[in-house]
Write an enzyme that holds these catalytic residues in place. Structure first.
Site, PDB file in Angstrom:
ATOM      1  N   ASP A 148      -8.377  -3.258   2.755  1.00 37.61           N
ATOM      2  CA  ASP A 148      -8.402  -2.690   1.411  1.00 37.61           C
ATOM      3  C   ASP A 148      -7.073  -2.833   0.666  1.00 37.61           C
ATOM      4  OD1 ASP A 148      -6.980  -1.011   3.070  1.00 37.61           O
ATOM      5  OD2 ASP A 148      -8.015   0.827   2.540  1.00 37.61           O
ATOM      6  N   HIS A 149      -5.980  -3.030   1.390  1.00 31.70           N
ATOM      7  CA  HIS A 149      -4.676  -3.017   0.728  1.00 31.70           C
ATOM      8  C   HIS A 149      -4.337  -4.359   0.089  1.00 31.70           C
ATOM      9  CE1 HIS A 149      -4.064   0.897   2.442  1.00 31.70           C
ATOM     10  NE2 HIS A 149      -2.853   0.969   1.953  1.00 31.70           N
ATOM     11  N   ASP A 169      -2.189   5.214   8.151  1.00 33.34           N
ATOM     12  CA  ASP A 169      -1.943   5.296   6.716  1.00 33.34           C
ATOM     13  C   ASP A 169      -1.658   6.752   6.397  1.00 33.34           C
ATOM     14  OD1 ASP A 169      -2.497   3.496   4.051  1.00 33.34           O
ATOM     15  OD2 ASP A 169      -2.769   5.645   3.737  1.00 33.34           O
ATOM     16  N   ARG A 178       1.494   8.352  -5.858  1.00 38.47           N
ATOM     17  CA  ARG A 178       2.947   8.113  -5.715  1.00 38.47           C
ATOM     18  C   ARG A 178       3.485   7.425  -6.953  1.00 38.47           C
ATOM     19  NH1 ARG A 178       2.421   6.535   0.618  1.00 38.47           N
ATOM     20  NH2 ARG A 178       2.590   8.700   1.272  1.00 38.47           N
ATOM     21  N   SER A 199       5.109   6.640   2.997  1.00 40.20           N
ATOM     22  CA  SER A 199       4.041   5.981   3.755  1.00 40.20           C
ATOM     23  C   SER A 199       4.247   6.061   5.266  1.00 40.20           C
ATOM     24  CB  SER A 199       3.966   4.520   3.343  1.00 40.20           C
ATOM     25  OG  SER A 199       4.920   3.769   4.058  1.00 40.20           O
ATOM     26  N   ARG A 213       4.071   3.268   6.999  1.00 39.86           N
ATOM     27  CA  ARG A 213       4.328   1.887   7.415  1.00 39.86           C
ATOM     28  C   ARG A 213       5.440   1.842   8.455  1.00 39.86           C
ATOM     29  NH1 ARG A 213       6.318   0.482   1.367  1.00 39.86           N
ATOM     30  NH2 ARG A 213       4.295   1.435   1.073  1.00 39.86           N
TER      31      ARG A 213
HETATM   32  C1  MIC Z   1       0.961   3.659   0.643  1.00 36.44           C
HETATM   33  O1  MIC Z   1       0.214   4.279  -0.104  1.00 36.44           O
HETATM   34  O2  MIC Z   1       2.195   3.677   0.546  1.00 36.44           O
HETATM   35  C2  MIC Z   1       0.334   2.804   1.725  1.00 36.44           C
HETATM   36  C3  MIC Z   1       0.521   1.395   1.327  1.00 36.44           C
HETATM   37  O3  MIC Z   1      -1.036   3.075   1.807  1.00 36.44           O
HETATM   38  C4  MIC Z   1       1.030   3.140   3.053  1.00 36.44           C
HETATM   39  C5  MIC Z   1       0.669   2.269   4.180  1.00 36.44           C
HETATM   40  C6  MIC Z   1       1.390   0.966   4.233  1.00 36.44           C
HETATM   41  O4  MIC Z   1       2.487   0.810   3.724  1.00 36.44           O
HETATM   42  O5  MIC Z   1       0.829   0.050   4.832  1.00 36.44           O
HETATM   43  C7  MIC Z   1       0.812   4.594   3.504  1.00 36.44           C
HETATM   44  O6  MIC Z   1       0.577   5.443   2.674  1.00 36.44           O
HETATM   45  O7  MIC Z   1       0.949   4.885   4.690  1.00 36.44           O
HETATM   46 FE1  SF4 Z   2      -4.170   2.514  -0.879  1.00 34.69          FE
HETATM   47 FE2  SF4 Z   2      -2.045   3.939  -0.107  1.00 34.69          FE
HETATM   48 FE3  SF4 Z   2      -2.688   3.703  -2.680  1.00 34.69          FE
HETATM   49 FE4  SF4 Z   2      -4.227   5.122  -1.122  1.00 34.69          FE
HETATM   50  S1  SF4 Z   2      -2.103   5.558  -1.621  1.00 34.69           S
HETATM   51  S2  SF4 Z   2      -4.913   3.641  -2.633  1.00 34.69           S
HETATM   52  S3  SF4 Z   2      -4.122   3.999   0.792  1.00 34.69           S
HETATM   53  S4  SF4 Z   2      -2.018   2.054  -1.321  1.00 34.69           S
END
Ligand code: MIC
Ligand code: SF4
Length: 642
Positions: free
Chosen positions: A64-65, A119, A379, A533, A535
């Protein structure tokens, strides 16, 4: 003594420790989820553990990302994920099926269960009465292998909801109010549990908006009880069979209490550049808007989209606004398409995006220079949208749609008659984009593209470490600062040597080359280092560059765990004032690490440049100490420890 919901679920899953805030516990994990850009590392690590098939009740791998596929890398990653899922007993949610948290809530979430996801917004599942926690990929890999998840037992904060939301005020405003009160570090070490008579009027997707963005409070997770509302949602998803009632006992107590009178709330926005910089829309109304983005795992449910369509049907978007919409899942997209609401959205001039994360992680739709971008996301860290010189405001879908029509921040209460969208009696259920794994014993080959490189490992921790301070940062450094996302960098998630070149690149373009030239070193941080996140690349890539330790005033939960998992020392200043006694470039020295890790965890960091001694503490549990001594969780697990 009566129990609250969090205690009931955690106790039913406790395999070690005592549910006393601050002590280490281990909980059994029923379900796991991964997404594509943390998933590749998670499955590579699972493979390295040599376990033939997952041992959870259910594991799902979502894509999905990164669905942009700007080069072969991401398509190769998707193929790897699909073939690994088939082989290791994991369900595979194909690209196009939707955002992991939205789809999981719709199709797999079950009250009373534990869910661990790679995540940080995995707590979305708390909206359906689960204990759902975000973690690094390797922690998820361990859980898939049947290992428990280790965490510090959190305090449980009871949020009593009274009253009823006024017209045009939404679940998003409830969580923005929480952020206004508690801040982005107010939830660290806590589970936020909602209770009170105000619950009854909140649907499961609305509850999920609130638990989703509990991640921005820094909370371990957030949870709602499982009640008649939950039963109704599951029935409409044709999954009533997994329902079980879980509510707090009448005499349940909480470690801390918060009360929110829903009827006193008003539409709110988190202003640039932090989710806790919250102001009333009434104060911001009239601010010129250039971009509006509706979607993300926070606000992309059927109800959100239907409401947006109804607002947009009242006009055409303002000529100076670019409106982009990404529904949360294929279920949502198909339902709004069949109902005709999608036609209203398109007719109003919206640009329709894939039902995926998209602009939320900077995968396209970077706003123009100096833009004001209103987003229904979670965010708004500086630069995350892809344009450093843009100001992102986090708002409800109602505020977003009203502002897209007006061309300026608009208070939806000025729109008059409220829009009422009922939860559907039946959702459109079609799981054909979720591929079940191969049956046990059936042959399944894992396919790896050339960009997928092995997970780097670190050697056992030596007893003494020395090196330069390669970077000194301030408070609330995010994982987006440490390891930026966006369309250029995200395709490198499966290739640590390549992605490590971008560590801290938005803050300090020379970081990677300087750190490599210095043969590694230390990072100095302020409060809440590593917020945001899950990550693990924000630990793994610095580890690859040779970072040995981070010395900070405090850490965010997931990032601290990720540092330990990759053998980087998370050191906390005994006295926050010592932060002033270190500068970038200073030479540091630490000795007696093995005994510090086995004992109380206190040690002295010697600043050779200033000839100063800085008391610091590791504050590790016995298990964390053993992981650090082994050079990380992969070594520790492969050695057969748990
Ligand atoms: C995000 O919203 O920052 C992400 C991208 O979903 C991350 C995960 C990632 O960096 O792969 C998260 O929230 O953990
Ligand atoms: Fe995707 Fe992270 Fe954004 Fe949610 S917050 S939509 S999981 S990138």
């Amino acid at each position: 003594m009566g129990k609250n919901v969090a205690q009931k679920i955690l106790e039913a899953h406790l395999v070690a420790g005592e549910l006393m805030p601050g002590s280490e516990i281990a909980v059994r994990i029923d379900q796991t989820l991964t997404q594509d850009i943390t998933g590749t590392m998670a499955y590579l690590q699972f493979e390295a553990m040599g376990i033939p098939r997952v041992k959870t009740n259910l594991s799902v791998s979502y894509v999905d990302h990164n669905t942009l596929q700007t080069g072969f890398e991401s398509a190769d990653d998707h193929r790897y994920l699909q073939t690994a899922a088939a082989k290791y007993g994991i369900h595979f949610s194909r690209p196009g099926n939707g955002i992991c948290h939205q789809v999981h809530l719709e199709r797999f979430g079950a009250p009373g269960k534990t869910l661990l996801g790679s995540d940080s917004h995995t707590p979305t599942g708390g909206g359906i009465g689960m204990i759902a926690i975000g973690a690094g990929g390797i922690d998820v890999a361990v859980a898939m292998g049947g290992g428990p998840f280790h965490l510090t037992a959190p305090k449980i904060v009871g949020v009593r909801l009274t009253g009823k939301l006024p017209a045009w005020v939404t679940a998003k405003d409830v969580i923005l109010e929480m952020l206004r009160r508690l801040s982005v570090k107010g939830g660290v070490g806590k589970i936020i549990e909602y209770h009170g008579e105000g619950l009854a009027a909140l649907s499961v997707p609305e509850r999920a908006t609130i638990t989703n963005m509990g991640a921005e409070l820094g909370a371990t997770t957030s949870v709602f009880p499982s009640d008649d509302v939950t039963r109704g949602f599951l029935k409409a998803q044709k999954r009533e069979g997994v329902f079980q009632e879980i509510t707090a006992d009448p005499d349940a107590t909480y470690d801390e209490e918060v009360e929110i009178d829903l009827s006193s709330l008003e539409p709110l926005a988190a202003c640039p550049h932090s989710p806790d910089n919250v102001k009333p829309i009434a104060e911001l109304a009239g601010t010129k808007v250039h971009q509006v983005a509706i979607g993300s795992c926070t606000n992309s449910s059927y109800k959100d989209m239907m409401t947006v369509a109804a607002i947009l049907s009242r006009g055409t978007i303002h000529p100076d606004v670019s409106l982009v919409i990404s529904p949360g899942s294929r279920q949502v997209l198909e339902m709004i398409a069949r109902s005709g609401a999608l036609a209203e959205i398109v007719h109003a001039g919206a640009r329709l995006m894939e039902n995926a994360c998209g602009p939320c992680i900077g995968m396209g739709q970077a706003p123009n220079t100096g833009a004001v971008s209103l987003r229904t996301f979670n965010r708004n860290f500086l630069g995350r949208c892809g344009t450093k010189e843009a100001g992102v405001y986090l708002v409800s879908p109602e505020v977003a749609a009203a502002s897209a029509l007006a061309g300026e921040i608009a208070d939806p209460r000025t729109l008059g008659e409220p829009i009422v969208v009922e939860e559907p009696e039946e959702f459109l259920v079609d799981d054909s984009m979720i591929i079940p794994p191969a049956r046990e014993g059936e042959a399944a080959d894992v396919v790896k593209g050339p960009n997928i490189k092995p997970v780097p490992k670190r050697d056992d921790l030596p007893d003494a470490l020395a090196g330069k301070v390669v970077l000194k940062t301030g408070d609330n450094i995010t994982t987006d600062d440490i390891m930026p996302a966006g369309a250029k960098i995200v395709p490198l998630r499966s290739n640590i040597p390549a992605i490590s070149e971008y560590v801290f690149s938005n803050i300090d373009a020379e970081f990677a080359s300087r750190t490599k030239a210095a043969d590694g070193g230390f990072i100095v941080g302020g409060e809440n280092y590593g917020q945001g996140s899950s990550r693990e690349h924000a630990a793994l890539a610095p580890m690859f560059l040779g970072v040995k330790g981070v010395l900070a005033k405090s850490f965010a939960r997931i990032h601290r765990a990720n540092l330990i998992n990759f053998g980087i020392l998370p050191l906390v200043f005994e006295d926050a004032a010592s932060y002033e006694d270190i500068d970038q470039g200073d030479e540091l020295e630490l000795a007696g690490l093995a005994s510090a890790l086995k004992g109380e965890g206190s040690l002295i960091v010697r600043n050779k440049t200033r000839n100063a001694e800085i008391p610091a503490r590791l504050g590790c549990s016995a298990r964390e100490a053993a992981v650090l001594l082994s050079g990380g969780l992969l070594n520790f697990t492969v050695k057969g420890q748990s």
